[in-house]
Design an enzyme around this catalytic site. Structure first.
Site, PDB file in Angstrom:
ATOM      1  CG  HIS A 124      -2.134   0.868   1.131  1.00  0.00           C
ATOM      2  ND1 HIS A 124      -3.433   0.417   1.242  1.00  0.00           N
ATOM      3  CD2 HIS A 124      -2.238   2.213   0.966  1.00  0.00           C
ATOM      4  CE1 HIS A 124      -4.271   1.444   1.169  1.00  0.00           C
ATOM      5  NE2 HIS A 124      -3.558   2.556   1.004  1.00  0.00           N
ATOM      6  CD  GLU A 169      -6.653   3.918  -3.977  1.00  0.00           C
ATOM      7  OE1 GLU A 169      -5.922   4.918  -3.898  1.00  0.00           O
ATOM      8  OE2 GLU A 169      -7.806   3.892  -3.521  1.00  0.00           O
ATOM      9  CG  ASN A 290      -9.607   0.877  -3.002  1.00  0.00           C
ATOM     10  OD1 ASN A 290     -10.069  -0.224  -2.735  1.00  0.00           O
ATOM     11  ND2 ASN A 290      -8.363   1.222  -2.705  1.00  0.00           N
ATOM     12  CE1 TYR A 292     -12.483   6.830   0.350  1.00  0.00           C
ATOM     13  CE2 TYR A 292     -11.294   5.813  -1.463  1.00  0.00           C
ATOM     14  CZ  TYR A 292     -11.560   5.922  -0.109  1.00  0.00           C
ATOM     15  OH  TYR A 292     -10.899   5.114   0.786  1.00  0.00           O
TER      16      TYR A 292
HETATM   17  C1  FCB Z   1      -7.302   5.918  -0.920  1.00  0.00           C
HETATM   18  C2  FCB Z   1      -6.126   5.249  -0.257  1.00  0.00           C
HETATM   19  C3  FCB Z   1      -6.240   5.154   1.228  1.00  0.00           C
HETATM   20  C4  FCB Z   1      -6.850   6.397   1.835  1.00  0.00           C
HETATM   21  C5  FCB Z   1      -8.114   6.785   1.132  1.00  0.00           C
HETATM   22  C6  FCB Z   1      -8.803   8.007   1.693  1.00  0.00           C
HETATM   23  O1  FCB Z   1      -6.919   6.444  -2.149  1.00  0.00           O
HETATM   24  O2  FCB Z   1      -5.955   3.940  -0.768  1.00  0.00           O
HETATM   25  O3  FCB Z   1      -4.962   4.868   1.734  1.00  0.00           O
HETATM   26  O4  FCB Z   1      -5.925   7.396   1.887  1.00  0.00           O
HETATM   27  O5  FCB Z   1      -7.844   6.998  -0.227  1.00  0.00           O
END
Ligand code: FCB
Length: 456
Positions: A124, A169, A290, A292
């Site tokens: 990570h 990511e 992942n 957001y």
């Molecule tokens: C992602 C990351 C994680 C965290 C979130 C908010 O991009 O993988 O480590 O910072 O965002």
């Protein structure tokens, strides 16, 4: 108006939380851990807001028993954390540091004792510094070294770990680390960062192969994806958004799921041996997303640099990121658009059809910076609203036939949010960084309730 009740999820749906090593562990110099790219980056003045570092972070290295207890109380089925490569192999190559592996032995065994499935990520973003200094992910050798590291970890843990994630990511490390200089290692190479993307994907493939050879199963990746919307219907905007979509999404998913890079990017990518594509597309058991928020992208705006989390991007890029208006925003200023989450998941099914393995949501969450009130409570209702809306949106995608097997909220607890330091709080558990006191927030109790009650 009353909110609709929470949707039901299949009884074997996996509920989890996520973290990452550099963001929570601290203890950066303990028990033989080698430095990583992030240790070097945070030491450079001006890189991280407020000069914050992960030197101590949440002190999870020492407080992991308490953190396991918090997860057990929460009732999660699984915990996504990451191994620090430089704890296990201090220089990224060569001999293993037994004390480093020993820490993860205790963590993994503690989780198993608590009935929580350890679901680690091998990498990570905290590249061992020696490898970073030798070119990091621009250097193909780093991918080969990652394969060896995956073998070490696989052989040590295969019999105890039920679910694996190779890398986190690659897009963010490539774009923000090597392209825009916002994350470690802080290089501003623009499109010159693309070899890092290829090497991270290659590392993923080598990692899958090494883990399988070591007897591990149930292997996936955690890739960041965002629906990309064009700022307008003009040809220039549509073209710019299409390019961004390829660079942010499909360059990272297509090779894994179809064995080829998107055609449209042929002129931007280095010449790649066919054998690499075979490695990258080594079958996985599931694909982790992942997510957001969506992105609004248009043609470059003359003389105006686009901003990403408050950082200026190179004005010569052939696209610009625009502000998505008309939606609530988190405290990190990210728009909250649950319908885009459904659109993303349904889009995956449409793009890949039968080639798409089952999905997991390996991260989704919101920075809501509510503190502890006088009664010792953390009333973070806006996080509850975010989770509630995103779980409804997820259910809509599942009802449309998208096979999603689990959801990992980012994050278990407040932590070091990269370039934003400790300013952004994504946790279900509040962390007082002075005292290291953990306080479960209202959202923690809401998630606990959901886990108890949403299953048939
Ligand atoms: C992602 C990351 C994680 C965290 C979130 C908010 O991009 O993988 O480590 O910072 O965002």
């Amino acid at each position: 108006m009353e909110k609709p009740a929470l949707p039901r999820f299949p009884s074997d749906f996996v509920w989890g939380v996520s973290t990452a090593s550099y963001q929570i562990e601290g203890a950066v110099k303990e028990d033989g851990r080698g430095p990583s790219s992030w240790d070097a980056f945070v030491a450079e003045p001006g890189r991280v807001l407020g000069g914050d570092t992960g030197d101590v972070a949440c002190d999870h290295y020492h407080r992991y028993p308490e953190d396991i207890r918090l997860m057990a109380e929460l009732g999660v089925d699984a915990y996504r954390f990451s191994f620090s490569w430089s704890r296990i192999q201090p220089g990224g190559t060569g001999p293993v540091n037994p004390a480093g592996l020993g820490f993860y032995d205790k963590l993994v065994d503690g989780l198993l004792d608590a009935g929580i499935a350890p679901s680690p990520t091998l990498f990570h973003w905290d590249t061992p510094l020696e490898l970073e200094q030798a070119g990091g992910w621009l250097n193909r050798d780093t991918a080969e070294r990652f394969g060896e590291y995956a073998q070490i970890v696989g052989e040590h843990f295969a019999d105890r770990i039920p679910r694996w994630i190779t890398v986190n990511e690659p897009v963010v490390l490539t774009m923000l680390g090597y392209g825009a200089g916002i994350h470690a290692p802080g290089l501003e190479l623009g499109f010159g960062a693309l070899p890092a993307a290829h090497h991270l994907l290659l590392a993923h493939g080598l990692g899958v192969q090494a883990l399988r050879a070591a007897g591990a199963s149930n292997i996936g990746i955690a890739n960041n994806h965002a629906v990309t919307w064009s700022a307008s219907t003009s040809e220039e905007d549509v073209q710019a958004a299409g390019l961004y979509d390829n660079i942010a999404n499909w360059i990272f998913a297509d090779p894994i799921l179809t064995g080829a890079y998107p055609q449209e990017l042929a002129s931007l990518l280095p010449e790649v041996p066919e054998a690499d594509m075979v490695v990258i597309s080594t079958p996985i058991d599931w694909y982790g997303i992942n997510s957001y928020n969506p992105m609004l992208v248009g043609a470059p705006t003359v003389g105006e640099a686009a901003l990403m989390d408050g950082h200026e991007l190179d004005a010569s890029l052939p696209f610009s990121l625009r502000e998505l208006q008309g939606y609530p925003r988190t405290d990190f200023d990210w728009p909250v658009v649950p319908a885009a989450f459904t659109e993303l998941l349904v889009g995956f099914k449409e793009r890949y059809g039968k080639k798409l393995p089952p999905l997991y949501i390996t991260e989704n969450g919101a920075a809501i910076n509510t503190g502890v009130d006088v009664d010792g409570r953390v009333p973070d209702q806006r996080r509850i609203d975010f989770m509630d809306a995103h779980l409804h949106a997820l259910r809509v995608a599942m009802d449309a036939g998208v096979d999603v097997r689990g959801y990992f909220y980012w994050s278990l607890m407040d932590n070091f949010e990269w370039a934003a330091g400790f300013s952004q709080r994504f946790g279900l558990v509040h962390v007082d960084y002075e005292t290291q006191k953990r306080t479960p927030k209202d959202s923690y109790y809401w998630y606990q309730d959901l886990i108890r009650h949403t299953q048939p």
